[in-house]
Enzyme design. Structure first.
Site, PDB file in Angstrom:
ATOM      1  CB  THR A  98      -1.109   1.177  -7.519  1.00 26.18           C
ATOM      2  OG1 THR A  98      -0.878   0.186  -8.519  1.00 26.18           O
ATOM      3  CG2 THR A  98      -1.827   2.351  -8.162  1.00 26.18           C
ATOM      4  CE  LYS A 173      -2.395   0.003 -11.999  1.00 23.40           C
ATOM      5  NZ  LYS A 173      -1.785  -0.679 -10.843  1.00 23.40           N
ATOM      6  CE  LYS A 248      -4.157   1.967  -4.014  1.00 22.79           C
ATOM      7  NZ  LYS A 248      -2.909   1.167  -4.005  1.00 22.79           N
TER       8      LYS A 248
END
Length: 299
Positions: A98, A173, A248
């Protein structure tokens, strides 16, 4: 299209990567792995996955290279310093970390310039999804390259959505995880409010899980022990998906919010709350454990 079985180099054999690699092996693919963490290497070897001496050695004879790294800087650095040069021409790189949308597009450009193919294919579903082969893949890339990757993605995941061109898998995402973070906070706040009003956890769960507040954060990742036996709350918030990783990902969301000038106030607030959570005990606890900060008025 890539033949089946394929020779796969899998780089990044942590909590997510190792079970994904194991599922590929179980499906008959030849997998060679690499990781920088000794514990991850030991776990992979115990699972019967051959470990290469370096990332370059792992990709040298691969048809497909799958990367599952902590951050975009690791992806770009690995592509530039060893992986692209070591791979055979026209190798398909599947980037499942990611990372930021612009980092995914930079990785794509680097791969193409080196004579390879590339798609971004981040995942959702956590460790349980990785273990069970039920991950959701959000994929960005050309129709041809996505089709070539499908035989592998379908082994590791249950739902594969082609979101568009390079970087758009990562775009999906970051949006998905922003929704998840906001809903997890809302569910946690509701349970704390319910506690203070005298509601039993099970009673609140029975209502919300079957009413208009129903969402994944309550039916699967319920933040209190009891109602969902498989939720992290029933194992002292062991991740799962750690709070540090959610922080994050929300940092990536905040970056995208600012780049696009989007008025996303809930996303900004979720980023602030998870940054504070990850700065404390949330660094190594499941992200649903943010309820402990809410309960103790630390957010």
């Amino acid at each position: 299209m890539i033949g089946v079985p394929s020779r796969v180099a899998f780089l990044g054999l942590g909590h997510m990567g190792l079970p994904m690699a194991k599922n590929l092996v179980a499906a008959g693919h030849e997998v060679h792995g690499f990781d920088l963490v000794p514990a991850a290497i030991e776990a992979a070897e115990a699972a019967g996955i051959p470990i290469a001496a370096s990332g370059a050695d792992a990709v040298a004879d691969a048809d497909v290279v799958i990367t599952m790294f902590p951050a975009g800087c690791h992806v770009i650095d690995a592509y530039r310093t060893e992986l692209l040069a070591a791979a055979r021409p026209d190798t398909l790189f599947i980037e499942s970390s990611t990372i930021a949308v612009d980092e995914a597009r930079a990785a794509h450009a680097l791969a193409l310039a080196a004579g390879h193919r590339n798609i971004d294919a981040p995942v959702s579903g956590g460790v349980v999804g990785a273990e069970n082969g039920t991950l959701a893949f959000m994929v960005g890339g050309s129709d041809e390259d996505v089709a070539a990757a499908m035989p592998l993605l379908e082994v590791m995941g249950k739902r594969i959505v082609h979101c568009g061109g390079p970087g758009l898998g990562q775009a999906a995402k970051v949006c998905n995880n922003m929704v998840l973070a906001v809903s997890q906070i809302a569910v946690a706040e509701a349970f704390v409010l319910g506690e203070r009003l005298g509601l039993e956890h099970q009673a609140l769960f029975d209502v919300v899980s079957q009413a208009s507040g129903q969402c994944w954060s309550i039916t699967t990742n319920c933040p209190v022990p009891g109602p969902v036996p498989t939720s992290p709350a029933n194992r002292d918030y062991q991740p799962g998906f750690a709070g540090a990783l959610m922080a994050k990902d929300l940092g990536l969301a905040l970056q995208a919010i600012e780049q696009t000038g989007t008025d996303a106030r809930m996303g900004r607030l979720a980023q602030q709350l998870y940054a504070a959570f990850a700065a404390g005990e949330g660094a190594t606890r499941d992200f649903s454990g943010i309820i402990t900060d809410i309960r103790d008025d630390r957010v």
